[in-house]
Design an enzyme around this catalytic site. Structure first.
Site, PDB file in Angstrom:
ATOM      1  N   LYS A 277     -11.431   1.203  -2.479  1.00  0.00           N
ATOM      2  CA  LYS A 277     -10.321   1.755  -3.253  1.00  0.00           C
ATOM      3  C   LYS A 277     -10.743   1.834  -4.728  1.00  0.00           C
ATOM      4  O   LYS A 277     -11.557   2.683  -5.061  1.00  0.00           O
ATOM      5  CB  LYS A 277      -9.065   0.960  -2.961  1.00  0.00           C
TER       6      LYS A 277
ATOM      7  N   SER B 269       0.799  -1.223   0.000  1.00  0.00           N
ATOM      8  CA  SER B 269       0.000   0.000   0.000  1.00  0.00           C
ATOM      9  C   SER B 269       0.831   1.271   0.000  1.00  0.00           C
ATOM     10  O   SER B 269       0.384   2.289  -0.519  1.00  0.00           O
ATOM     11  CB  SER B 269      -0.958  -0.002   1.193  1.00  0.00           C
TER      12      SER B 269
ATOM     13  N   HIS C 238      -5.227  -3.134  -3.074  1.00  0.00           N
ATOM     14  CA  HIS C 238      -4.796  -2.187  -4.109  1.00  0.00           C
ATOM     15  C   HIS C 238      -4.667  -2.820  -5.488  1.00  0.00           C
ATOM     16  O   HIS C 238      -4.295  -2.135  -6.440  1.00  0.00           O
ATOM     17  CB  HIS C 238      -3.470  -1.540  -3.713  1.00  0.00           C
TER      18      HIS C 238
HETATM   19  C1  LIG Z   1      -6.836   0.019   2.912  1.00  0.00           C
HETATM   20  C2  LIG Z   1      -6.295  -1.311   3.217  1.00  0.00           C
HETATM   21  C3  LIG Z   1      -6.940  -2.155   4.114  1.00  0.00           C
HETATM   22  C4  LIG Z   1      -8.092  -1.708   4.942  1.00  0.00           C
HETATM   23  O1  LIG Z   1      -9.241  -1.590   4.201  1.00  0.00           O
HETATM   24  P1  LIG Z   1     -10.379  -0.595   4.688  1.00  0.00           P
HETATM   25  O2  LIG Z   1     -11.574  -1.014   3.925  1.00  0.00           O
HETATM   26  O3  LIG Z   1      -9.896   0.773   4.348  1.00  0.00           O
HETATM   27  O4  LIG Z   1     -10.528  -0.791   6.160  1.00  0.00           O
HETATM   28  C5  LIG Z   1      -6.445  -3.431   4.261  1.00  0.00           C
HETATM   29  N1  LIG Z   1      -5.355  -3.847   3.597  1.00  0.00           N
HETATM   30  C6  LIG Z   1      -4.700  -3.030   2.763  1.00  0.00           C
HETATM   31  C7  LIG Z   1      -3.471  -3.539   2.060  1.00  0.00           C
HETATM   32  C8  LIG Z   1      -5.126  -1.741   2.557  1.00  0.00           C
HETATM   33  O5  LIG Z   1      -4.453  -0.924   1.772  1.00  0.00           O
END
Ligand SMILES: *Cc1c(COP(=O)(O)O)cnc(C)c1O
Length: 406
Positions: A250, A190, A218
């Site tokens: 995302k 991330s 991602h």
């Molecule tokens: C954003 C993210 C999460 C968490 O997801 P949310 O829906 O924002 O709680 C988990 N793992 C990774 C790799 C992320 O980038």
């Protein structure tokens, strides 16, 4: 004889202690600041009364404000209201949830999928449900915080290996060859945007009889055929990666997350994943919007092609400028500046140019690796990227030249 009264050592006061820690963080220049977006038009946001062009959202496909998603949300809210009113096992599970779960399973080539309200909850729930205290969880050092926290919640042994180091992962697994083990990695990291060595990890898991879990927050929507994610891109199946987690907040422009895999996994999670069992189901209207997002993300190769062109444009431009590019083919294009102060100065300078890029500092990233986490979106156009490059050309080289001067 009467028990002695304990000496009057004052009990630490929790609010005072957290305030002290906050002050410490502020002195270290590591304080986070919360800012409210007043309005958003794709990547054009108004913050503190100023229009800024943002390069820090995770809206990779530019779907968060897509008219079809908005219409689906509104229509479903008209039909079933806002709140789901309860946890899934009570009366919160709506047919919109079921339909979205089916669509996600089909897209990712999994037998079943289970929705969670956030990715954070999905990882906590999956790890806590799968792992017992005498089990082993082996993780990449740069995995997302919630994978680490999931292992902590499970109470199992947590062993971390150096970033993307498959031999390191193998060594950690070899320390306990007879222990049930989960090997867990981000698919796309991330804060760095690079890909995990997925095929090698799958081979290792197979060899070591460990279960492989990939967090593709991602990658989903961005990579692979029909945007099915980093795991599909690596041509790995449900057999190779039995536990797949990805988020809806995302590239899909919504909110929420899911775990996908064999029916036995999903059934088990509905019994034992506490963050699912004891939590209110996501609004059904949001599930309806997310299902539209899945449809758009699957078929809209043009968006992915446009995004890929922006990434290529950014990398070519940044390369010409001699900026410290990372080895990333994804929309996450961090520029490492090293110390937190330099990253903060760069972010502030970009903001005076009307650009919003967040400085990412420890403890989110390892000490000495503070960076601008630049993210690109299909909602950007080439002129936006050029504007960013022009500003970076002014701002970053002097900071790098000054690095080490204290
Ligand atoms: C954003 C993210 C999460 C968490 O997801 P949310 O829906 O924002 O709680 C988990 N793992 C990774 C790799 C992320 O980038």
């Amino acid at each position: 004889m009467a028990a002695k009264v304990a000496p009057a050592v004052p009990r630490p006061e929790l609010l005072a202690r957290i305030a002290g820690r906050q002050a410490e963080r502020e002195r270290a220049g590591l304080l986070r600041r919360l800012r409210a977006v007043e309005q958003a038009q794709g990547p054009r946001v108004r913050v503190d009364g100023r229009e800024l062009l943002a390069f820090c959202s995770n809206d990779y496909l530019g779907l968060a404000q897509h008219p079809e998603l908005i219409k689906a949300l509104q229509r479903a809210a008209d039909a079933c209201g806002v709140g789901s009113t309860a946890a899934h096992l009570v009366v919160g599970h709506h047919r919109e949830h079921a339909a979205l779960e089916e669509a996600l399973a089909e897209w990712t080539g999994r037998e079943r999928a289970l929705l969670f309200s956030t990715g954070y909850a999905a990882n906590l729930g999956a790890l806590q449900a799968l792992l017992d205290t005498d089990d082993l969880c082996v993780q990449d050092k740069l995995n997302h915080a919630c994978l680490l926290d999931g292992a902590r919640l499970a109470g199992c042994a947590l062993k971390r290996y150096p970033h993307a180091d498959v031999a390191g992962a193998a060594r950690q697994l070899a320390t306990a060859p007879r222990t049930a083990a989960l090997l867990a990695s981000d698919g796309v990291f991330s804060m760095d945007g690079d890909l995990a060595p997925l095929r090698e990890l799958a081979a290792l898991a197979m060899r070591e009889q460990a279960t492989l879990m990939i967090d593709d927050a991602h990658g989903l929507g961005v990579l692979g055929p029909q945007g099915a994610g980093s795991v599909a891109d690596a041509e790995l199946t449900q057999t190779d990666v039995p536990v797949l987690m990805a988020t809806l907040g995302k590239a899909l422009g919504c909110a929420g997350a899911f775990v996908a895999g064999p029916a036995a996994l999903i059934e088990g999670l509905t019994q034992f994943a506490r963050s699912w069992v004891y939590s209110t189901a996501m609004p059904p209207a949001l599930a309806a919007a997310a299902r539209v997002a899945v449809r758009l993300a699957r078929r809209d190769d043009d968006r992915r092609a446009h995004l890929a062109a922006l990434i290529a444009r950014f990398r070519a431009g940044a390369g010409q400028l001699g900026l410290p590019l990372a080895a990333s083919v994804t929309p996450i294009q961090p520029l490492r500046l090293g110390d937190s102060a330099a990253a903060m100065r760069a972010a502030a300078a970009l903001e005076t140019c009307g650009l919003l890029v967040t400085a990412i500092r420890p403890p989110t990233v390892p000490a000495g690796t503070a960076r601008l986490r630049i993210t690109l979106s299909a909602a950007h156009d080439a002129a936006d990227v050029d504007r960013l490059l022009d500003a970076l050309a002014q701002i970053v080289p002097p900071l790098l030249a000054g690095a080490g001067d204290g």
